[in-house]
Design a protein around this motif. Structure first.
Motif, PDB file in Angstrom:
ATOM      1  N   GLU A  86       0.825  -1.205   0.000  1.00  0.00           N
ATOM      2  CA  GLU A  86       0.000   0.000   0.000  1.00  0.00           C
ATOM      3  C   GLU A  86       0.861   1.257   0.000  1.00  0.00           C
ATOM      4  O   GLU A  86       0.539   2.257  -0.644  1.00  0.00           O
ATOM      5  N   ARG A  87       1.973   1.198   0.698  1.00  0.00           N
ATOM      6  CA  ARG A  87       2.881   2.349   0.739  1.00  0.00           C
ATOM      7  C   ARG A  87       3.483   2.613  -0.641  1.00  0.00           C
ATOM      8  O   ARG A  87       3.583   3.760  -1.086  1.00  0.00           O
ATOM      9  N   LEU A  93       4.844   3.907  -7.018  1.00  0.00           N
ATOM     10  CA  LEU A  93       5.992   3.068  -7.359  1.00  0.00           C
ATOM     11  C   LEU A  93       5.616   1.609  -7.612  1.00  0.00           C
ATOM     12  O   LEU A  93       6.488   0.781  -7.883  1.00  0.00           O
ATOM     13  N   LEU A  94       4.357   1.286  -7.524  1.00  0.00           N
ATOM     14  CA  LEU A  94       3.890  -0.066  -7.806  1.00  0.00           C
ATOM     15  C   LEU A  94       2.702   0.071  -8.757  1.00  0.00           C
ATOM     16  O   LEU A  94       1.707   0.734  -8.429  1.00  0.00           O
ATOM     17  N   TYR A  95       2.822  -0.492  -9.938  1.00  0.00           N
ATOM     18  CA  TYR A  95       1.775  -0.274 -10.943  1.00  0.00           C
ATOM     19  C   TYR A  95       1.264  -1.608 -11.499  1.00  0.00           C
ATOM     20  O   TYR A  95       1.999  -2.588 -11.579  1.00  0.00           O
ATOM     21  N   PRO A  96      -0.048  -1.624 -11.881  1.00  0.00           N
ATOM     22  CA  PRO A  96      -0.662  -2.868 -12.340  1.00  0.00           C
ATOM     23  C   PRO A  96      -0.344  -3.142 -13.811  1.00  0.00           C
ATOM     24  O   PRO A  96      -0.285  -2.238 -14.637  1.00  0.00           O
ATOM     25  N   THR A 219      22.564  -9.423  -9.643  1.00  0.00           N
ATOM     26  CA  THR A 219      21.678  -8.485 -10.339  1.00  0.00           C
ATOM     27  C   THR A 219      20.478  -8.121  -9.470  1.00  0.00           C
ATOM     28  O   THR A 219      20.043  -6.968  -9.435  1.00  0.00           O
ATOM     29  N   ASN A 220      19.946  -9.108  -8.744  1.00  0.00           N
ATOM     30  CA  ASN A 220      18.821  -8.840  -7.841  1.00  0.00           C
ATOM     31  C   ASN A 220      19.167  -7.751  -6.827  1.00  0.00           C
ATOM     32  O   ASN A 220      18.295  -6.985  -6.393  1.00  0.00           O
ATOM     33  N   THR A 221      20.429  -7.699  -6.442  1.00  0.00           N
ATOM     34  CA  THR A 221      20.827  -6.765  -5.397  1.00  0.00           C
ATOM     35  C   THR A 221      20.623  -5.320  -5.830  1.00  0.00           C
ATOM     36  O   THR A 221      20.189  -4.474  -5.033  1.00  0.00           O
ATOM     37  N   GLY A 222      20.915  -5.013  -7.094  1.00  0.00           N
ATOM     38  CA  GLY A 222      20.664  -3.652  -7.573  1.00  0.00           C
ATOM     39  C   GLY A 222      19.204  -3.267  -7.425  1.00  0.00           C
ATOM     40  O   GLY A 222      18.867  -2.157  -6.979  1.00  0.00           O
ATOM     41  N   VAL A 223      18.322  -4.197  -7.787  1.00  0.00           N
ATOM     42  CA  VAL A 223      16.878  -3.965  -7.666  1.00  0.00           C
ATOM     43  C   VAL A 223      16.484  -3.813  -6.199  1.00  0.00           C
ATOM     44  O   VAL A 223      15.703  -2.926  -5.824  1.00  0.00           O
ATOM     45  N   GLN A 224      17.023  -4.679  -5.341  1.00  0.00           N
ATOM     46  CA  GLN A 224      16.630  -4.646  -3.935  1.00  0.00           C
ATOM     47  C   GLN A 224      17.134  -3.396  -3.224  1.00  0.00           C
ATOM     48  O   GLN A 224      16.432  -2.858  -2.352  1.00  0.00           O
ATOM     49  N   ILE A 225      18.303  -2.923  -3.596  1.00  0.00           N
ATOM     50  CA  ILE A 225      18.784  -1.671  -3.011  1.00  0.00           C
ATOM     51  C   ILE A 225      17.815  -0.540  -3.346  1.00  0.00           C
ATOM     52  O   ILE A 225      17.484   0.304  -2.488  1.00  0.00           O
ATOM     53  N   ALA A 226      17.329  -0.516  -4.593  1.00  0.00           N
ATOM     54  CA  ALA A 226      16.348   0.500  -4.981  1.00  0.00           C
ATOM     55  C   ALA A 226      15.069   0.366  -4.163  1.00  0.00           C
ATOM     56  O   ALA A 226      14.455   1.372  -3.758  1.00  0.00           O
ATOM     57  N   LEU A 227      14.651  -0.875  -3.877  1.00  0.00           N
ATOM     58  CA  LEU A 227      13.431  -1.095  -3.099  1.00  0.00           C
ATOM     59  C   LEU A 227      13.636  -0.700  -1.644  1.00  0.00           C
ATOM     60  O   LEU A 227      12.726  -0.118  -1.017  1.00  0.00           O
ATOM     61  N   PHE A 228      14.794  -1.014  -1.080  1.00  0.00           N
ATOM     62  CA  PHE A 228      15.084  -0.558   0.284  1.00  0.00           C
ATOM     63  C   PHE A 228      14.889   0.959   0.378  1.00  0.00           C
ATOM     64  O   PHE A 228      14.237   1.467   1.304  1.00  0.00           O
ATOM     65  N   ARG A 229      15.467   1.663  -0.571  1.00  0.00           N
ATOM     66  CA  ARG A 229      15.399   3.125  -0.537  1.00  0.00           C
ATOM     67  C   ARG A 229      13.980   3.620  -0.763  1.00  0.00           C
ATOM     68  O   ARG A 229      13.560   4.612  -0.151  1.00  0.00           O
ATOM     69  N   ALA A 230      13.222   2.948  -1.623  1.00  0.00           N
ATOM     70  CA  ALA A 230      11.832   3.345  -1.855  1.00  0.00           C
ATOM     71  C   ALA A 230      10.998   3.192  -0.585  1.00  0.00           C
ATOM     72  O   ALA A 230      10.023   3.925  -0.382  1.00  0.00           O
ATOM     73  N   LEU A 231      11.389   2.247   0.278  1.00  0.00           N
ATOM     74  CA  LEU A 231      10.675   2.037   1.536  1.00  0.00           C
ATOM     75  C   LEU A 231      11.290   2.839   2.680  1.00  0.00           C
ATOM     76  O   LEU A 231      10.950   2.644   3.850  1.00  0.00           O
ATOM     77  N   GLY A 232      12.203   3.740   2.330  1.00  0.00           N
ATOM     78  CA  GLY A 232      12.772   4.652   3.322  1.00  0.00           C
ATOM     79  C   GLY A 232      13.808   4.037   4.222  1.00  0.00           C
ATOM     80  O   GLY A 232      14.036   4.532   5.338  1.00  0.00           O
ATOM     81  N   ALA A 233      14.471   2.978   3.771  1.00  0.00           N
ATOM     82  CA  ALA A 233      15.460   2.287   4.609  1.00  0.00           C
ATOM     83  C   ALA A 233      16.837   2.321   3.963  1.00  0.00           C
ATOM     84  O   ALA A 233      16.968   2.351   2.736  1.00  0.00           O
ATOM     85  N   GLU A 234      17.851   2.309   4.810  1.00  0.00           N
ATOM     86  CA  GLU A 234      19.222   2.206   4.318  1.00  0.00           C
ATOM     87  C   GLU A 234      19.508   0.745   3.996  1.00  0.00           C
ATOM     88  O   GLU A 234      19.287  -0.132   4.841  1.00  0.00           O
ATOM     89  N   PRO A 235      20.002   0.435   2.806  1.00  0.00           N
ATOM     90  CA  PRO A 235      20.267  -0.970   2.463  1.00  0.00           C
ATOM     91  C   PRO A 235      21.349  -1.561   3.355  1.00  0.00           C
ATOM     92  O   PRO A 235      22.252  -0.855   3.821  1.00  0.00           O
ATOM     93  N   PRO A 236      21.281  -2.865   3.603  1.00  0.00           N
ATOM     94  CA  PRO A 236      22.358  -3.522   4.354  1.00  0.00           C
ATOM     95  C   PRO A 236      23.609  -3.648   3.491  1.00  0.00           C
ATOM     96  O   PRO A 236      23.601  -3.317   2.305  1.00  0.00           O
ATOM     97  N   THR A 237      24.668  -4.139   4.078  1.00  0.00           N
ATOM     98  CA  THR A 237      25.878  -4.472   3.336  1.00  0.00           C
ATOM     99  C   THR A 237      25.674  -5.840   2.681  1.00  0.00           C
ATOM    100  O   THR A 237      25.136  -6.754   3.305  1.00  0.00           O
ATOM    101  N   PHE A 238      26.101  -5.955   1.419  1.00  0.00           N
ATOM    102  CA  PHE A 238      25.883  -7.207   0.700  1.00  0.00           C
ATOM    103  C   PHE A 238      27.198  -7.931   0.444  1.00  0.00           C
ATOM    104  O   PHE A 238      28.268  -7.327   0.327  1.00  0.00           O
ATOM    105  N   GLY A 239      27.095  -9.253   0.364  1.00  0.00           N
ATOM    106  CA  GLY A 239      28.221 -10.090  -0.030  1.00  0.00           C
ATOM    107  C   GLY A 239      27.704 -11.256  -0.846  1.00  0.00           C
ATOM    108  O   GLY A 239      26.695 -11.873  -0.481  1.00  0.00           O
TER     109      GLY A 239
END
Length: 458
Positions: A86-87, A93-96, A219-239
């Motif tokens: 819903e947010r 940022l979420l479209y049908p 590749t998923n990580t690039g997308v997930q970092i964008a989603l973290f930021r869209a939800l107002g959160a700082e992304p974690p460190t990835f490995g």
């Protein structure tokens, strides 16, 4: 900041040694930083996820020496994912989208034929309310895509190169161009969630500081970092560590059960043999049998993993197992030996005698039977060797016996018969054990005692 990691398999099958690699990378990283380990089950696919698999995964982790600080199930957190949806919708940022799989595949082929990246073209953003109503009147239900931030302001139809960069604790500096990937589907037509959204929401809610996983997720990580930021959160460190494959390059799968942790346990492979191979293969560290998890943590360095696949030979597990067993104290083996019927006053000296000649604890049962009942098959001797062995048995020392008895006996036999080397020792070994090789007879002879030894006289 408390380092917090997570291991998040789907409980749709038994985990294999490749999954164990990811779990161990996280566990050891947390151990080195005095952090926390969360066991999370990504069980949003409720048709395929089963509690019996979750229980088996926990059992396998405990067997390996991994004890989660917290256990979570995504199937119990749908309210959190609903709120995130819903947010994202409210933020635009979420479209049908209403395309079928066939329509999407056709568009992909058209883009490839025009030498364009085979990514989703965001055609759904251009739908009018009338067109949307018509599609829904046909009975179509939308899936929902996350609008990646890869376009000039106000021009989502014109994606441009947009780099997401991070310092990967395994691979070093990494970059993903968001224009090279499609807007990910977060919600299916039936309202169920794909992996991406629940994973990000959970990492935020659970305070995950480091996400360590296979390099198939880069590749998923690039997308997930964008989603973290869209939800107002700082992304974690990835490995992202390299994946474990067989020597032929074949990947591993939970569904096939290949090299599952449970099957390795049933084969008598020790947990530290699995852990040593799973962690050290494909790194700059030499593969060796590390006896304890704390020692493995000291040797563990995520940055030591190479970028190429981590190929291994399952036969290496047997060699590592053998190395671990030859130094295993009786106290560690006692309970498992007891299950095999190996107990009593002779159990400890027996284990110390045979542990260097077994590939698994279960193998000790064979030697116990030989000790108790004699060779499985009566050895066949030629006339000369039979006469030699009978003469040797006539020279057995009187009791009490200890480790020096073997030397005392063989010196007497040598003096009487003139035999030495293999012609002296091999017939005696065959008479006593029925085998040409095995534990030191100096250790076995006191366990047989004089009466038990004489019973083997041919």
């Amino acid at each position: 900041m408390t380092v917090t990691v997570r291991f998040a398999p789907s409980p749709t099958g038994n985990i294999h040694i490749g999954n164990a690699r990811t779990a161990l990378f996280n566990w050891l990283f947390a151990a080195r930083h005095k952090g926390r380990f969360i066991q999370r089950f990504d069980d949003t696919d409720q048709a395929r996820s089963k509690q019996e698999y979750a229980n088996a995964i926990l059992y396998d982790l405990h067997w390996l020496g991994i004890y989660p600080d917290r256990t979570e199930y995504q199937s119990r957190r749908f309210d959190r994912y609903d709120a995130a949806v819903e947010r994202l919708k409210a933020a635009g940022l979420l479209y049908p989208c209403y395309e079928t799989q066939e329509e999407l595949e056709l568009r992909r082929k058209v883009r490839l034929s025009r030498k364009l990246p085979p990514v989703y073209g965001r055609e759904a953003l251009a739908l009018t309310s009338e067109e949307t109503a018509a599609l829904e009147a046909e009975g179509r239900r939308p899936h929902w895509r996350f609008l990646l931030p890869n376009f000039p302001a106000g021009e989502p139809e014109n994606p441009e190169r947009t780099e997401i960069a991070w310092a990967d604790i395994v691979r070093g500096d990494e970059t993903v161009d968001l224009a090279s990937v499609s807007d990910p589907v977060l919600v299916r037509e039936d309202g169920t969630y794909l992996y991406t959204l629940p994973s990000v929401v959970d990492d935020i809610d659970m305070g995950v500081t480091h996400v360590i996983r296979g390099d198939d997720h880069v590749t998923n990580t690039g997308v997930q970092i964008a989603l973290f930021r869209a939800l107002g959160a700082e992304p974690p460190t990835f490995g992202h560590h390299n994946l474990l494959t067989t020597a032929t390059g074949e990947g591993l799968s939970k569904r096939t059960g290949a090299l599952s942790v449970g099957s390795l346990r049933d084969q008598g492979i020790e947990p530290m043999a699995v852990a040593s191979l799973a962690v050290l293969t494909g790194t700059s560290e030499a593969i060796a049998a590390v006896p304890t998890m704390s020692e493995l943590a000291e040797r563990f360095d995520p940055a030591a993993a190479s970028k190429s696949a981590a190929k291994f030979d399952p036969a290496d597990l047997v060699a590592l197992n053998h190395t671990l067993l030859k130094d295993m104290p009786f106290a560690e083996a006692r309970d498992r030996l007891g299950v095999l019927g190996i107990s009593g006053d002779k159990a400890e000296p027996f284990w110390l005698a045979v542990r260097g000649n077994v590939d698994s604890v279960q193998d000790a049962a064979t030697w116990w039977c030989i000790l108790r009942d004699g060779p499985a098959e009566t050895p066949e001797f030629g006339d000369e060797d039979r006469d030699y062995v009978r003469t040797a048995f006539d020279l057995l020392p009187e009791e009490p016996w200890d480790r020096s008895t073997w030397k005392q006996w063989t010196e007497a036999v040598k003096a009487e018969t003139g035999r030495k080397g293999k012609p002296l020792f091999l017939p005696l070994r065959l008479a006593l054990t029925g085998r040409e090789a095995g534990p030191e007879l100096a250790d076995l002879l006191p366990l047989l005692d004089r009466e038990g030894t004489l019973a083997r006289r041919p």
